[in-house]
Design an enzyme around this catalytic site. Structure first.
Site, PDB file in Angstrom:
ATOM      1  N   GLU A   1       0.817  -1.224   0.000  1.00 58.25           N
ATOM      2  CA  GLU A   1       0.000   0.000   0.000  1.00 58.25           C
ATOM      3  C   GLU A   1       0.850   1.273   0.000  1.00 58.25           C
ATOM      4  OE1 GLU A   1      -2.919  -0.222   3.139  1.00 58.25           O
ATOM      5  OE2 GLU A   1      -4.050  -1.788   2.102  1.00 58.25           O
TER       6      GLU A   1
ATOM      7  N   GLU B   1      -5.422  -8.529  -0.408  1.00 56.46           N
ATOM      8  CA  GLU B   1      -6.186  -8.187   0.798  1.00 56.46           C
ATOM      9  C   GLU B   1      -7.646  -8.013   0.391  1.00 56.46           C
ATOM     10  OE1 GLU B   1      -4.869  -5.128   3.495  1.00 56.46           O
ATOM     11  OE2 GLU B   1      -2.751  -5.512   3.064  1.00 56.46           O
TER      12      GLU B   1
END
Length: 494
Positions: free
Chosen positions: A172, A291
């Site tokens: 991320e 995710e």
């Protein structure tokens, strides 16, 4: 209400990569400590691994587990988690405002993964670190012997290489919450240079570059394009992250969120293919949904946690029945894109937004455990491009939501076809007819349903179970009655 599904063996999406049923363990909350590792527990083995957790993980048939993060990895020095435990440093984990003792590290996770019948998807720190630490870690894990880091591994007790094949290039990195967050160009350049040297150390590895952490991020789309411009020749997958919640307590809209996931996946595929066309490349980038889950129940509770504890109870969502239905729908959506989504990691596996929860006395299984377990076990082989017909409804976010969500898979070795189906209707049963185009069925293996629970019911008391569905008949096709708000699995032979 009636629904129809058409199944044809020659209408194939793709072979299903087993890694589609992966999961995730991060140094976060009680995922590691009191989760997979709890040496003070009477249920721990000689290495401190919770044996009851391992048995529950085996039931999920998880082929791959991403580790050690997540936001945690962007501040992690992998060297802190190897060598004698008594000499490992305790560090501040800035990502989750916790203390990390490093009592559990790389060797422990590799050993745990072997006991849990899974493989390791290892993330490297591209937040506070970079190319040098990444190449050294690949050498430590995968080079046989005779070099500084491979011999360090051997001195630390692992004579044979770990042979880790799937690696994540950071986590991320577009998020302002991320330690060492970067612009798309900064990250793309770093990820590409890290990828080059990691593959020079071990050409057999596959690499996942960071896509956007959310499609709501202002850089979504342009981030993917820039990162792929920089990394295209040296990576194999682009990541997607997506979480859902029912904050508005709008069940109809909540159960339509799988349409959002479908749109998200299609949009990222379009970006990848646009870059491919512009580069005149023959290489196709696959996706890693590394995710995904429901995550919202614990948000207010987490705000009350005092910082700088060791393994505090963070992100401990307690899932209800409606969450299980959505997780089943999201799994169907992933199967629908099995041609491009090759890796997916349910985030996470134990205690932290997880299907498995631990107490001092044992484990209990959350509602979302059951659809994941069934798809992981029976959704193997080839995903089929089924035609689904059903009435629709409208919500505040979606114009046409089919009451029936369904897909079929085929295991050609056992000549078994599996139909997964969700009835989204809150008050009407659905009469389902499944047509098998040119397929002569030979029998029913089983038909099950997960239904009849209050939408807010949870499973702390172990009340939930998969039950047989007696309202399923098999002749030239399949006829079934699907209860309102139900998760259904039907297996037939041909």
């Amino acid at each position: 209400m009636k629904g129809r599904v058409k199944v044809a063996l020659d209408s194939r999406i793709s072979a299903i990569d087993p890694r589609l049923y992966g999961s995730f363990i991060e140094h976060l909350g009680r995922a590691v400590y009191e989760g997979i590792y709890d040496p003070d527990s009477p249920k721990a083995d000689e290495q401190g691994f919770r044996q009851d957790v391992i048995e529950a993980v085996k039931k999920l048939n998880v082929p791959l587990v991403r580790y050690p993060g997540g936001n945690f990895v962007s501040g992690y020095n992998w060297e802190d988690g190897v060598g004698p435990k008594e000499s490992r440093p305790t560090r501040l984990d800035l990502a989750w405002r916790s203390k990390e003792t490093n009592e559990f590290g790389l060797h422990e996770f590799v050993d745990w993964a072997a006991k849990a019948n899974t493989s390791v998807n290892l993330a490297v720190n591209l937040g506070t670190r970079g190319i040098d630490a990444a190449r050294n870690l690949v050498e430590y894990c995968n080079f046989p012997k005779g070099t500084y880091y491979s011999d360090m591994r051997r001195q630390n007790g692992a004579e044979a290489p770990f042979n880790i094949k799937t690696w994540c290039l950071g986590n991320e990195m577009d998020g302002p919450w991320q330690i060492g967050a970067k612009t798309a160009y900064e990250y793309g350049r770093l990820a590409n240079e890290a990828a080059k040297v990691m593959k020079w150390v071990d050409p057999s590895i596959e690499l996942v570059a960071c896509g956007s952490s959310s499609k709501e991020n202002p850089t979504y789309g342009s981030w993917e394009e820039t990162v792929l411009d920089e990394t295209y020749d040296n990576i194999d997958y682009l990541s997607l992250h997506r979480y859902y919640g029912n904050q508005d307590n709008d069940l109809g809209n909540y159960l339509a969120q799988s349409l959002d996931l479908d749109d998200f996946i299609q949009s990222v595929i379009a970006i990848c293919d646009a870059v491919k066309a512009r580069k005149h490349s023959k290489k196709t980038i696959s996706l890693s949904m590394d995710e995904w889950n429901v995550w919202y129940h614990s948000n207010d509770q987490d705000k009350q946690i005092e910082p700088w504890q060791s393994a505090p109870p963070l992100l401990e969502d307690i899932y209800n029945f409606e969450d299980a239905l959505l997780v089943g729908e999201l799994l169907i959506t992933l199967l629908r894109h099995a041609d491009r989504v090759k890796i997916a990691c349910l985030a996470q596996l134990v205690n932290v937004i997880a299907p498995i929860m631990t107490t001092k006395d044992g484990v209990w299984l959350q509602s979302i455990f059951y659809p994941f377990m069934q798809v992981s076990e029976y959704g193997r082989g080839v995903a089929l491009n089924t035609t689904v017909q059903a009435p629709t409804y409208t919500t505040k976010s979606f114009d046409e939501v089919p009451y029936l969500e369904s897909i079929a898979t085929v295991d050609e070795d056992s000549r078994t076809i599996t139909i997964f189906a969700v009835n989204r209707s809150q008050d009407e049963a659905l009469d389902l007819d499944v047509d098998f185009d040119g397929i002569a069925l030979t029998g029913k293996v089983f038909a099950t349903q997960f239904a009849g629970y209050d939408i807010k019911a949870t499973n702390e008391n172990g009340q939930m179970k998969i039950e047989d569905n007696a309202n399923v008949t098999v002749d030239n096709g399949v006829s079934a009655k699907l209860q309102p708000l139900s998760w259904n699995v039907i297996r037939v032979t041909y």
